[in-house]
Design a protein around this motif. Structure first.
Motif, mmCIF file in Angstrom:
data_model
loop_
_atom_site.group_PDB
_atom_site.id
_atom_site.type_symbol
_atom_site.label_atom_id
_atom_site.label_comp_id
_atom_site.label_asym_id
_atom_site.label_seq_id
_atom_site.Cartn_x
_atom_site.Cartn_y
_atom_site.Cartn_z
ATOM 1 N N LEU A 224 0.883 -1.174 0.162
ATOM 2 C CA LEU A 224 0.177 -0.174 0.064
ATOM 3 C C LEU A 224 0.803 1.299 0.115
ATOM 4 C CD1 LEU A 224 -3.205 0.917 1.715
ATOM 5 C CD2 LEU A 224 -1.318 2.078 2.411
ATOM 6 N N ASP A 225 0.394 2.222 -0.854
ATOM 7 C CA ASP A 225 1.045 3.351 -1.031
ATOM 8 C C ASP A 225 0.011 4.318 -0.132
ATOM 9 O OD1 ASP A 225 1.298 6.455 -1.290
ATOM 10 O OD2 ASP A 225 1.741 6.033 -3.530
ATOM 11 N N ARG A 226 0.860 4.935 1.003
ATOM 12 C CA ARG A 226 -0.007 5.734 2.113
ATOM 13 C C ARG A 226 -0.860 6.906 1.493
ATOM 14 N NH1 ARG A 226 4.805 5.865 5.822
ATOM 15 N NH2 ARG A 226 4.114 4.565 7.439
ATOM 16 N N ALA A 227 -0.587 7.249 0.157
ATOM 17 C CA ALA A 227 -1.580 8.043 -0.163
ATOM 18 C C ALA A 227 -2.865 7.429 -0.434
ATOM 19 C CB ALA A 227 -1.166 8.646 -1.864
ATOM 20 N N PHE A 228 -3.026 6.261 -0.536
ATOM 21 C CA PHE A 228 -4.443 5.511 -0.701
ATOM 22 C C PHE A 228 -4.874 4.661 0.805
ATOM 23 C CE2 PHE A 228 -2.454 6.179 -4.652
ATOM 24 C CZ PHE A 228 -3.542 6.194 -5.437
ATOM 25 N N ALA A 229 -4.534 5.468 1.548
ATOM 26 C CA ALA A 229 -4.866 4.669 2.922
ATOM 27 C C ALA A 229 -6.084 5.055 3.300
ATOM 28 C CB ALA A 229 -3.989 5.428 3.971
#
Length: 418
Positions: free
Chosen positions: A193-198
């Motif tokens: 996961l990329d944190r921008a999509f959390a």
């Protein structure tokens, strides 16, 4: 990728250390007299020790119907009847403490009829609001015991994360009672996961199939992601090996959620749940959720294309079904049923990608959900954009390997079992 990499600061250093010594948590060591069952859960070991870890504490438990003993009694009922434990509260996650709610629902605040204990709702609460719930409950120690299924987007591991964060804010101890990963703990698979999509289906950079137990995840969260680590203790299982599937444990399977009826569902879930991000049914409303996939207008060509990929350990059967709820309720749809014939070789995430690629190529009606939920499930826009650009399965899978290698290296320092 956004990992803090605390465990990567010294090359060859902390990654070789055990979680109990490398991070601010005290883990109860494994006992040596495992009895006649090969696997003993964290709760069984806690009880066998006379609940010494909870002595003098007002205790609250985060759990759901999966928090059972080997003879299928619920741990809340067992602890409530035992004078050695001062159990004062229960905290229910998505679907609720007793499991009465469907996906996206919870039971709210009520008093449990069986025990009289106050039950607090944790679903969609985090940070200070959840810390306030813990404070209002009057507990000193929060205990977590929920069966996970091994997928990043299964919300119970983020309930764990949110409760750890809130317990730290509220100044509470946190104890995790471990249970098996039902699909083994052999490897981490899939995009990170990329944190921008959390969101609540993924808060931190974790692989789609994490290959960890909840106690190992708790140690990872505490060591890598929480700004303020919680006073964490873990109670390990005995008798569990990383290569074990759930049927090797001797433990009763309780569906962790209404659409996770069997361990076989869990085996495919980390791949086929991706169809929640499309206009195809992921099998909700059937007796085989996540094993049956389809939509109106899909025919034999999808199964043929999927079989032609030669994906390891799985075959696909042309299938027709009519969901009784969720997508296509009451309407007959066409699609595929997965048949896993070699679970050792089966790669659920690669399989899910292969099915997305072939569904798009064989059915003209294929579409992503308008809200791009697929990006939340995969952890970035990369899978969707690659598939839309015509990438094949190998190209999509190859695109996440560098991030996955980093996560695997970090993960290694938090594993408790061999």
């Amino acid at each position: 990728m956004g990992l803090s990499r605390r465990s990567l600061l010294a090359a060859g250093g902390a990654l070789g250390a055990t979680a109990a010594t490398a991070h601010p948590a005290r883990a109860v060591p494994p006992d040596r007299g495992a009895g006649h069952r090969r696997v003993r859960t964290g709760f069984e070991r806690l009880a066998a020790d006379g609940y010494a870890l909870l002595s003098g504490q007002r205790v609250g438990v985060v759990t759901n119907p999966t928090g059972v003993t080997a003879d299928a009694r619920h741990l809340v009922d067992v602890m409530h009847a035992d004078e050695r434990v001062d159990l004062v509260a229960v905290f229910g996650p998505e679907h609720g403490f007793r499991g009465t709610a469907q996906a996206g629902g919870s039971e709210g605040r009520y008093d449990d009829p069986a025990t009289g204990l106050p039950v607090y709702d944790t679903y969609l609460k985090s940070g200070r609001p959840l810390a306030d719930v813990f404070a209002a409950s009057g507990v000193d120690t929060v205990v977590f015991d929920i069966q996970d299924v091994g997928a990043r987007f299964y919300t119970y591991i983020w309930t764990l994360y949110d409760c750890m964060e809130a317990a730290a804010l509220a100044g509470k101890r946190f104890v995790v009672l471990d249970r098996p990963n039902p699909v083994t703990g052999r490897a981490a698979l899939g995009p990170v996961l990329d944190r921008a999509f959390a969101t609540f289906v993924g808060r931190e950079p974790v692989a789609q199939a994490h290959g960890m137990t909840v106690a190992e995840l708790a140690l990872l969260f505490n060591g890598e992601f929480l700004d303020e680590p919680v006073a964490l203790e873990t109670v390990r299982m005995t008798g569990w090996r990383r290569t074990d599937f759930f049927d090797a444990t001797g433990l009763p399977w309780v569906p962790p959620s209404p659409n996770m009826p069997t361990p076989e569902t869990a085996l495919v879930y980390s791949g086929t749940c991706l169809f929640e991000g499309t206009n195809l049914s992921e099998g909700r409303g059937t007796t085989r959720p996540f094993e049956l996939l389809g939509a109106e207008g899909v025919d034999h060509r999808w199964a043929e294309a999927a079989n032609a990929l030669g994906l390891p350990g799985v075959r696909f059967r042309e299938a027709y079904f009519a969901p009784v709820f969720s997508k296509f309720q009451g309407r007959t749809v066409g699609g595929v049923q997965l048949h896993v014939h070699d679970r050792e070789a089966f790669d659920p995430v690669r399989t899910g990608i292969g099915l997305l690629v072939t569904a798009r190529r064989t059915w003209s009606g294929f579409a992503w959900r308008p809200d791009h939920w697929i990006d939340r499930l995969t952890g970035s826009a990369r899978v969707r954009t690659l598939i839309d650009a015509g990438a094949d399965t190998a190209e999509v899978v190859g695109a996440w390997q560098a991030d996955l290698d980093v996560f695997r290296a970090v993960r290694r320092g938090y594993l408790l079992y061999r």
